[in-house]
Design a protein around this motif. Structure first.
Motif, PDB file in Angstrom:
ATOM      1  N   GLY A   1       0.783  -1.283  -0.197  1.00 46.78           N
ATOM      2  CA  GLY A   1       0.123   0.158   0.056  1.00 46.78           C
ATOM      3  C   GLY A   1       0.830   1.217   0.231  1.00 46.78           C
ATOM      4  N   GLY A   2       2.192   1.252   0.178  1.00 49.04           N
ATOM      5  CA  GLY A   2       3.054   2.321   0.164  1.00 49.04           C
ATOM      6  C   GLY A   2       3.777   2.453  -1.408  1.00 49.04           C
ATOM      7  N   LEU A   3       4.901   3.322  -1.412  1.00 53.80           N
ATOM      8  CA  LEU A   3       5.619   3.537  -2.373  1.00 53.80           C
ATOM      9  C   LEU A   3       6.883   3.636  -2.300  1.00 53.80           C
ATOM     10  N   ILE A   4       7.826   3.479  -3.155  1.00 58.70           N
ATOM     11  CA  ILE A   4       9.213   3.801  -3.116  1.00 58.70           C
ATOM     12  C   ILE A   4       9.576   4.693  -4.148  1.00 58.70           C
ATOM     13  N   ASN A   5      10.171   5.820  -4.084  1.00 57.79           N
ATOM     14  CA  ASN A   5      10.313   6.803  -5.180  1.00 57.79           C
ATOM     15  C   ASN A   5      11.981   7.133  -5.265  1.00 57.79           C
ATOM     16  N   PRO A   6      12.706   6.362  -5.986  1.00 50.62           N
ATOM     17  CA  PRO A   6      13.955   6.482  -6.482  1.00 50.62           C
ATOM     18  C   PRO A   6      14.156   7.674  -7.456  1.00 50.62           C
ATOM     19  N   VAL A   7      14.760   8.517  -7.013  1.00 53.03           N
ATOM     20  CA  VAL A   7      15.011   9.572  -7.907  1.00 53.03           C
ATOM     21  C   VAL A   7      16.581   9.952  -8.049  1.00 53.03           C
ATOM     22  N   ASN A   8      17.092   9.810  -9.270  1.00 51.96           N
ATOM     23  CA  ASN A   8      18.743   9.855  -9.517  1.00 51.96           C
ATOM     24  C   ASN A   8      19.291   9.011  -8.475  1.00 51.96           C
ATOM     25  N   PHE A   9      18.817   7.933  -8.150  1.00 50.47           N
ATOM     26  CA  PHE A   9      19.315   6.813  -7.540  1.00 50.47           C
ATOM     27  C   PHE A   9      20.022   5.908  -8.372  1.00 50.47           C
ATOM     28  N   LYS A  10      21.388   6.177  -8.510  1.00 46.16           N
ATOM     29  CA  LYS A  10      22.327   5.376  -9.258  1.00 46.16           C
ATOM     30  C   LYS A  10      22.866   4.186  -8.809  1.00 46.16           C
ATOM     31  N   VAL A  11      22.650   2.941  -9.414  1.00 49.63           N
ATOM     32  CA  VAL A  11      23.137   1.672  -8.723  1.00 49.63           C
ATOM     33  C   VAL A  11      24.097   1.004  -9.717  1.00 49.63           C
ATOM     34  N   HIS A  12      25.076   0.951  -9.352  1.00 49.53           N
ATOM     35  CA  HIS A  12      26.120   0.070 -10.351  1.00 49.53           C
ATOM     36  C   HIS A  12      26.132  -1.564 -10.553  1.00 49.53           C
ATOM     37  N   LYS A  13      25.477  -1.619  -9.385  1.00 48.85           N
ATOM     38  CA  LYS A  13      25.281  -3.408  -9.183  1.00 48.85           C
ATOM     39  C   LYS A  13      24.188  -3.777  -8.712  1.00 48.85           C
ATOM     40  N   PHE A  14      23.257  -4.602  -8.902  1.00 50.44           N
ATOM     41  CA  PHE A  14      22.263  -5.293  -8.097  1.00 50.44           C
ATOM     42  C   PHE A  14      22.609  -6.705  -7.711  1.00 50.44           C
ATOM     43  N   ALA A  15      22.388  -6.880  -6.350  1.00 46.97           N
ATOM     44  CA  ALA A  15      22.697  -8.220  -5.816  1.00 46.97           C
ATOM     45  C   ALA A  15      22.194  -9.436  -6.368  1.00 46.97           C
ATOM     46  N   ASN A  16      20.717  -9.109  -6.995  1.00 45.59           N
ATOM     47  CA  ASN A  16      20.022 -10.148  -7.445  1.00 45.59           C
ATOM     48  C   ASN A  16      18.931  -9.477  -8.536  1.00 45.59           C
ATOM     49  N   ARG A  17      18.293 -10.315  -9.362  1.00 46.99           N
ATOM     50  CA  ARG A  17      17.534  -9.952 -10.366  1.00 46.99           C
ATOM     51  C   ARG A  17      16.075  -9.113  -9.821  1.00 46.99           C
ATOM     52  N   GLU A  18      15.957  -9.758  -8.795  1.00 46.92           N
ATOM     53  CA  GLU A  18      14.593  -9.391  -7.862  1.00 46.92           C
ATOM     54  C   GLU A  18      14.513  -7.871  -7.391  1.00 46.92           C
TER      55      GLU A  18
END
Length: 467
Positions: A249-266
């Motif tokens: 019911g909430g939300l996450i708002n990524p703005v200019n949130f740069k990720v070089h690598k993700f730990a997993n596809r999920e």
């Protein structure tokens, strides 16, 4: 006469001036009892009621004019046992240097807590704490880890202009109101694990007000139940993990949130979906490209266990998309590849058979390398392949092309017309010798052109609605 709130009374006279260095707990307790009783005496003198008295009384550990050092392990539980009602008072830690560990454990704080210009040279641990009111860390420095474990935040939490040289760990906790991490510098990891937001009024903000991003090593946001809003702005993360996190019911708002690598596809999928939900197509496309790369890594693992041709085809498809256009992100690269790769295959159909055979040996070696080699071995083999291409293949191609007459350029331009297949009917060079090999290269080159055209258009239109 003053009343001293010391549960363990001694005959030692109380301190009437705050020391600049606390050598032991007794000195601090003596000071607190003296200072608190001065405040209570003043309020009693003007008939201020008890409730107001508790709310307004401040336990001052530190002051505006001096830097205060604490040279012992600060355990709030010990202080609480020897200073009456201190958990009800405002706690004011100002201009303080903690030279040893700090513990706030197994207690309930009913009033505001301020850490202003505080420096923690060792570990600080908040465990099994319930906060009724606001908690502030302003312009403070943590040289070691900052822990919030099994805590309940019913007031706001502020970390402003604060430096954390190790990790900030917030685990198994409840966020009922707001938590702000503004313009903080974290030199290692942010860890949010097994967090529950009480309702959709809860709010977490990790934000850098400057355009220059706040660089963080690892960002772990795992097994979090999000009922409220999470705002991530102007942050650069080396590695991010959102596994097990659920939007409720909430939300996450990524703005200019740069990720070089993700730990997993999920994790990449999670952020991509939230960026699209917030109409943030730019970041969503970047997360999508990383999701595809992680999907390829999973496919490679599956291929090693189960040699399935469909899996191999999917791996090659993603790898081609990555080579051509960074998975639909770079149309300039796609355009260059659309001209370059067909030209290479045309050249292989035009020049000596042995040069083309050498090219395919290198290509097959590259495919085997990405499927079976581990990271360090993959890097070494790729480096060798680059060397062989630069030092052997390219000079051979140059020598061969240099020996051609002007018809090579003419034939190349004819070949690059995507709908022109007249060469397969008339060109002498295809039927000169090794016809099957030359014809194979000819058609692969045509396919490479059409594939590159699609990649170029897709990448060029990546911001178009519905693309």
């Amino acid at each position: 006469m003053l009343r001293y709130n010391n549960k363990n009374k001694t005959n030692t006279p109380p301190l009437k001036k705050q020391p600049k260095v606390y050598k032991d707990e007794k000195e601090l307790i003596d000071w607190l009892n003296y200072d608190i009783n001065i405040q209570e005496s003043y309020k009693n003198q003007y008939n201020i009621n008890l409730t107001h008295q508790l709310n307004e009384t401040t336990a001052n550990i530190g002051n505006d004019s001096n830097i205060i050092e604490i040279n012992f392990e600060f355990d709030f539980q010990v202080i609480k046992d020897k200073v009456d009602e201190i958990e009800n008072y405002k706690l004011n830690f100002k201009n303080i240097i903690f030279n040893k560990k700090v513990f706030f454990e197994n207690t309930h704080l009913y009033n505001e807590v301020f850490f202003n210009n505080a420096e923690f040279k060792s570990e600080i641990n908040f465990s099994n704490i319930t906060y009724n009111e606001n908690l502030y860390f302003n312009n403070s420095i943590f040289h070691n880890k900052l822990h919030f474990i099994n805590s309940k935040f019913y007031g706001d939490v502020y970390l402003n202009e604060t430096i954390i040289n190790e990790n900030i760990n917030i685990k198994n906790s409840l966020i009922a109101r707001n938590m702000f991490l503004n313009n903080i510098k974290i030199n290692n990891n942010i860890i949010f694990e097994d967090i529950i937001f009480e309702d959709n009024n809860s709010y977490l903000s990790i934000k850098n007000e400057n355009i220059k991003k706040n660089k963080i090593n690892n960002f772990y946001f795992t097994n979090v139940l999000i009922d409220g809003v999470i705002d991530l702005q102007n942050i650069e993360v080396e590695k991010a993990d959102f596994k097990g996190t659920v939007i409720n019911g909430g939300l996450i708002n990524p703005v200019n949130f740069k990720v070089h690598k993700f730990a997993n596809r999920e994790s990449a999928l999670f952020l991509k979906q939230q960026a699209y939900a917030a109409n943030n197509a730019i970041d969503a496309l970047e997360y999508k490209a990383k999701e595809v790369e992680l999907h390829k890594d999973n496919l490679i693992k599956n291929w090693k266990n189960n040699k399935n041709l469909k899996t191999l085809g999917d791996i090659l498809s993603i790898e081609l998309s990555s080579i051509y256009s960074d998975n639909g992100q770079n149309w300039v690269k796609a355009f260059i590849c659309t001209i370059l790769f067909p030209s290479v295959f045309f050249t292989l159909s035009y020049i000596d058979f042995k040069v083309g055979l050498y090219f395919y040996i290198l290509l097959i070696t590259y495919i085997i390398n990405i499927l079976f080699s581990k990271d360090i071995l993959k890097y070494i083999i790729n480096s060798i392949l680059v060397y062989l291409i630069a030092c052997l293949l390219l000079p051979l191609l140059y020598i061969e092309i240099n020996n051609f007459d002007k018809t090579y350029i003419k034939e190349l331009f004819i070949f690059l017309v995507p709908t022109n297949f007249e060469q397969i009917k008339e060109s002498i060079y295809i039927y000169n010798n090794n016809t099957l090999f030359r014809g194979f290269n000819y058609f692969i080159g045509k396919i490479a052109f059409w594939y590159g055209s699609v990649q170029t258009v897709t990448a060029f239109r990546k911001f178009a609605k519905g693309a």
